[in-house]
Design a protein around this motif. Structure first.
Motif, short mmCIF file in Angstrom:
data_model
loop_
_atom_site.label_atom_id
_atom_site.label_comp_id
_atom_site.label_asym_id
_atom_site.label_seq_id
_atom_site.Cartn_x
_atom_site.Cartn_y
_atom_site.Cartn_z
N GLU A 19 -4.57 -2.71 -5.56
CA GLU A 19 -5.08 -1.64 -6.65
C GLU A 19 -4.66 -0.50 -6.30
OE1 GLU A 19 -9.47 -0.95 -7.20
OE2 GLU A 19 -9.43 -2.75 -8.34
N PHE A 25 0.83 -1.27 0.00
CA PHE A 25 0.06 -0.01 -0.05
C PHE A 25 0.74 1.29 0.07
CE2 PHE A 25 -2.87 -3.33 1.99
CZ PHE A 25 -3.67 -3.32 1.01
N ALA A 26 2.16 1.22 0.04
CA ALA A 26 3.08 2.21 0.10
C ALA A 26 3.02 2.90 -1.31
CB ALA A 26 4.30 1.85 0.49
N GLY A 77 -4.27 2.75 -5.14
CA GLY A 77 -4.66 3.68 -4.03
C GLY A 77 -4.48 4.93 -4.60
N CYS A 78 -4.32 5.79 -3.61
CA CYS A 78 -4.29 7.30 -3.87
C CYS A 78 -3.15 7.76 -2.96
CB CYS A 78 -5.40 8.28 -3.26
SG CYS A 78 -6.44 8.56 -4.87
#
Lengths: 659, 301
Positions: free
Chosen positions: B276, B3-4, B278-279
């Motif tokens: 997927e 998620f980084a 993320g922002c």
């Protein structure tokens, strides 16, 4: 204890900035659940990006995790996108360290830097499946404790918390841990209430349910009376002395996610005796306790080595007031010259010495902007708030700053101060124009800038202004509007002056929560049920909601939003926090309040570090005294920092020479 | 680590370099930055076993020492696999990436049908929401190979299909998510929960890669590069020996030794986590109404 990560993980790709929920920060600690007998969840009730850098929470996290058999993990407020998904998929509030459910912990400590986090507390409790009302909690629920500056009047959230800890947390959490441990070891005698009683009697914790509050027909408080025999009538704050023996954080948390502060911060002293009458922090953290130059030096060295941060912040309420700040600035700038390490200090004081310091600290880096906080626009209003700086001081200071190469000066102000008039606020425009004139004269350049930043003043408990009427938001907004117009009016300065402001409405809500009593809990609950979240964020704050919920929730009471905020209190009124002791003499505060509003002009109160004691009462009440240098010591250079030799590969921690 | 974002990883590496005490070179100018460059980072939400970066140092160091120190200084989940010291001229040839995509809740046959349909198509237009609005691109154009990994699927827990794909690096970039969007669009292939995307390798594209039907070895793993120390004093910035780093992707090193590898480091090991995009936008400029909070936020410099 099972991790909820398998449940959480599939949700993370669906939310904004998922990394904030993943944990795994450098220097975070995951301990074995079963080998610990006291387990703390520590919460900062705001978004991760704001909560992670919080010093208080990091300090307690480290202090607790250093103890054998004690485990501390962190939890933060989840954004609404994840909240909705967690509800839909039955994922409870979790800690980021090992994603354990918060309800499984023995204690939940929540640090409130601002009252605007109260609705977020309710979200977290609800997601954790902990009953919102403390009275409804059972043996399986954690003890919910509030800390932080807002805990000095926890009455508005008294219904939701089991206890509140006033003051410094380092020793307090250890005392609470010991009591919880022996209570558990003894088979939890007396159940939940048994532990709470222990905390109240022996732990210095304020347990709201052990105090009954009665009200008079006019809405004011009749009495606050303990309803248990051994519980103290008044609960005192905790004060840590000898900061050199509490060198935390030593292993600062370094997140992967971006946060509001990307630096290693060292608290160079705690407390402030400047005596600014509006400043709650300055009043409740007395007396001044300095950390020595040598302890600061070794903390910076170890903290940088442990974190890899490239910036150091020298924190305190008024950093330039450290007795050896000059030596600290010079020695640190020497030590870290050539290493691309930035040094900074927060500043609220206006004097030329501050500029010299800033020059010293920025010797190795850039000079972009300097910040000063005159707080009031006119000399008169600055006397009222006891911010002893004249307009000429300010002009002299900014001239020095511009002449030293600083291109931008930021000035902070408040609007709605006691006795304030339209003229006091409009004076800010004239002041800003003089600042630009002075800057242009000092540099001969046209590209200098000045930014005026202004927000609404909120009277706070335990300050001389605790009795003051808060200025209504209509007046604040009208003054801000007039100020904006005045600053734009003169084209010679138009582009050189920036203007940023916070409108007056959030301040009114903050005022309600700051000086509210237990009846305000109904408002907080109603707002939360209506969807109120993240009230500290302008994009999610709704004044309309607070107003509506306040009038509905308080309909049956003789009080309303205005009663809590824009009403001036009298000497005889029992304030909701009068049974909570910050050490300050009530009469001293009252005299200072009278001195501020004296018709013949406000009397000034000096700083007791350099002048005789003003008898605010803290030291005798708390058995403390000022701890300040100078020590006369200096920091030695670090042997290999910035060296180009192959030795440079050694981490700073291995180089010794801490001085 | 999945998620980084790039920026998160970049910050972590900068701090790791400082913690490791590596004498990193800094850019000149008003606000000097450490000279660390990244190529083609995996998108946020995707794990990676093969990321590469270059670090310029001001002193000559043994790459093995750099590897060990840096590895020890980085957060858990970012591992330095290999460091190589290479001349600046030896530019990387990262032409394509190999990806593994786990599709939870997708039946093997459905996955095979969708992949066949995709490969049979000449184009596969998809839309992607970017910061600059909706962008259309041809997902098919980037795909060198795409296949259902039958063996891995058979070994995986039931109810998920596993794809392997080799995707060419091109502009505009085609990401695994674009290919999955095309599969969804063309064959209604809809995983039950977000797909788990992992970059397995990066490197030069073998010329016969597209034609290699069975082997998903279109990407050549980079070989361990020779440790050629090359500090070249002279120019102003040339006191820097370019210490560069390389990664080794386990197995399949078909062109080991021949890759004009520069210097790379393998980044996240990425535990199996869903992915997927993320922002990774800037943190919000906090607009706090609380005037008192300012005291802790003001800075002098």
């Amino acid at each position: 204890m099972q991790s909820v990560y398998p449940l959480l993980e599939p949700l993370l790709p669906l939310v904004r900035k998922p990394i904030q929920y993943a944990g795994g920060e450098l220097n975070s600690v995951v301990k074995d659940w079963d080998s610990c007998d006291v387990r703390w969840a520590l919460m900062y009730p705001d978004a991760y990006e704001v909560g992670l850098p919080n010093q208080g929470l990091q300090i307690l996290y480290e202090v607790l995790n250093e103890q054998d058999g004690v485990l501390a993990e962190r939890t933060y407020s989840v954004w609404q996108d994840l909240e909705a998904l967690m509800r839909a998929h039955s994922v409870p509030q979790f800690t980021v360290d090992s994603h354990r459910p918060v309800r499984a912990f023995d204690l939940l400590g929540v640090s409130f830097a601002t009252e605007l986090g109260y609705t977020n507390l309710l979200t977290a409790l609800d997601l954790a499946r902990i009953p919102l009302a403390a009275a409804d909690r059972g043996e399986e629920d954690p003890i919910v404790l509030a800390g932080g500056h807002a805990a000095f009047n926890p009455e508005p959230i008294a219904e939701f918390i089991d206890g509140a800890v006033l003051g410094d947390g380092e020793e307090a959490v250890l005392a609470i841990t010991r009591l919880a441990r022996s209570w558990k070891a003894a088979g939890c005698p007396g159940g939940r209430d048994g532990l709470l009683l222990q905390l109240a009697v022996r732990g210095g914790v304020y347990i709201p349910r052990f105090y009954d509050v009665s009200y008079r027909p006019d809405g004011t408080i009749g009495a606050v009376v303990p309803n248990r025999p051994d519980v103290p009538r008044s609960v005192a704050k905790h004060t840590v002395t000898d900061l050199d023996s509490w060198q935390y954080p030593a292993k600062p948390l370094v997140p992967l996610a971006e946060t509001v502060h990307e630096r290693f911060s060292v608290e160079i002293f705690r407390g402030c005796t400047r005596g600014c009458r509006f400043c709650q922090a300055g009043m409740i953290t007395r007396p001044v306790r300095e950390r020595s130059i040598t302890a600061i030096g070794s903390m910076v060295e170890a903290g940088l080595a442990a974190s890899g941060f490239s910036e150091v912040g020298l924190l305190s309420l008024s950093s330039a007031d450290h007795s050896e700040i000059n030596e600290i600035a010079i020695d640190l700038a020497d030590r870290y010259g050539g290493t691309n390490t930035g040094l900074s200090l927060p500043s609220t004081r206006v004097d030329a010495f501050n500029v010299t310091l800033a020059n010293e600290l920025s010797r190795n880096g850039r000079r972009s902007g300097l910040t000063f906080a005159p707080e009031g626009g006119s000399d008169r209003i600055r006397k009222v708030i006891n911010k002893m700086v004249t307009e000429d001081d300010l002009i002299k200071t900014v001239s020095t700053a511009y002449a030293s190469g600083w291109r931008q000066v930021k000035l902070y102000f408040m609007c709605g101060l006691p006795t304030e008039t339209d003229e006091d606020v409009l004076a800010i425009a004239t002041l800003a124009q003089r600042v630009i004139q002075a800057g242009r004269a000092a540099t001969g350049r046209g590209d200098i800038r000045c930014t005026v930043s202004i927000g609404g003043f909120v009277p706070k408990p335990h300050t001389p202004f605790q009795w003051a009427a808060q200025c209504d938001h209509e007046t604040v907004d009208a003054r801000l509007k007039a100020l904006g117009a005045a600053m734009r009016a003169d084209r010679r300065y138009g582009k050189a002056i920036g203007f940023r402001y916070h409108d007056g409405k959030p301040s009114i809500v903050e005022g309600l929560l700051s000086r509210g009593d237990r009846r305000v809990a109904k408002v907080i609950r109603a707002v939360w049920q209506d969807g109120g979240r993240f009230d500290g964020w302008s994009e999610s704050f709704s004044f309309e909601r607070w107003e509506r919920c306040a009038s509905a929730a308080l309909a049956a009471e003789p009080v309303d939003l205005a009663w809590y905020t824009t009403r001036e209190r009298g000497y005889d009124e029992i304030l909701p926090w009068d049974h909570l002791d910050a050490g300050l003499e009530r009469d001293w505060l009252w005299q200072d309040w009278q001195a501020a509003t004296d018709a013949s002009g406000a009397a000034e109160v000096d700083d007791c570090r350099w002048t005789p004691c003003f008898e605010c009462g803290v030291c005798p009440a708390m058995g403390t005294e000022i701890e300040a240098g100078p020590t006369g010591k200096r920091l030695l250079p670090l042997s290999v920092v910035g060296s180009k030799s192959s030795e440079a590969i050694q981490p700073l921690a291995m180089t010794g020479g801490a001085g | 680590m999945r998620f980084a974002s790039h920026r998160d990883i970049a910050r972590a590496v900068e701090r790791g370099v400082r913690r490791a005490g590596l004498p990193v070179a800094h850019s000149a100018g008003f606000s000097p930055h450490p000279k660390i460059s990244y190529s083609g980072g995996a998108p946020t939400g995707a794990a990676s076993e093969a990321e590469f970066l270059e670090i310029s140092l001001t002193a000559e160091l043994d790459p093995a020492v750099v590897r060990d120190r840096l590895d020890a200084s980085l957060p858990e989940g970012i591992d330095v696999i290999e460091v190589a010291d290479l001349p600046a001229a030896a530019a990387p040839r990262l032409e394509a990436s190999e990806w593994r995509v786990v599709l939870p809740g997708v039946a093997l046959d459905d996955a095979i049908r969708a992949v066949e349909a995709f490969l049979a198509a000449a184009h596969a237009e998809v839309e992607r929401l970017t910061s600059k609005g909706v962008r259309r691109l041809d997902a098919r154009a980037g795909v060198v190979s795409l296949e259902v990994d039958r063996r891995a699927t058979a070994e995986a827990p039931t109810g998920c299909a596993i794809l392997r794909m080799v995707v060419r690096h091109m502009a505009p970039a085609v990401r695994p998510e674009d290919i999955l969007a095309a599969l969804r669009h063309m064959s209604a292939l809809e995983p039950a929960s977000p797909p788990l995307v992992t970059r397995l390798a990066q490197g030069p594209l073998c010329t016969d890669a597209a034609a290699a039907p069975a082997g998903l070895h279109g990407v050549a793993a980079l070989g361990a590069a020779t440790m050629a120390e090359a500090p070249r004093p002279g120019r102003r910035d040339a006191e820097q020996g370019q210490v560069m780093e390389t990664c080794l992707v386990a197995g399949d090193a078909t062109t080991a030794g021949t890759a004009p590898a520069s210097a790379y480091e393998q980044l996240p090991r990425g535990a199996e986590r869903p992915g997927e995009a993320g922002c990774a936008r800037e943190p919000d400029e906090r607009d706090r109404p609380n005037a008192r909070d300012r005291a802790t936020e003001q800075r002098v410099s």
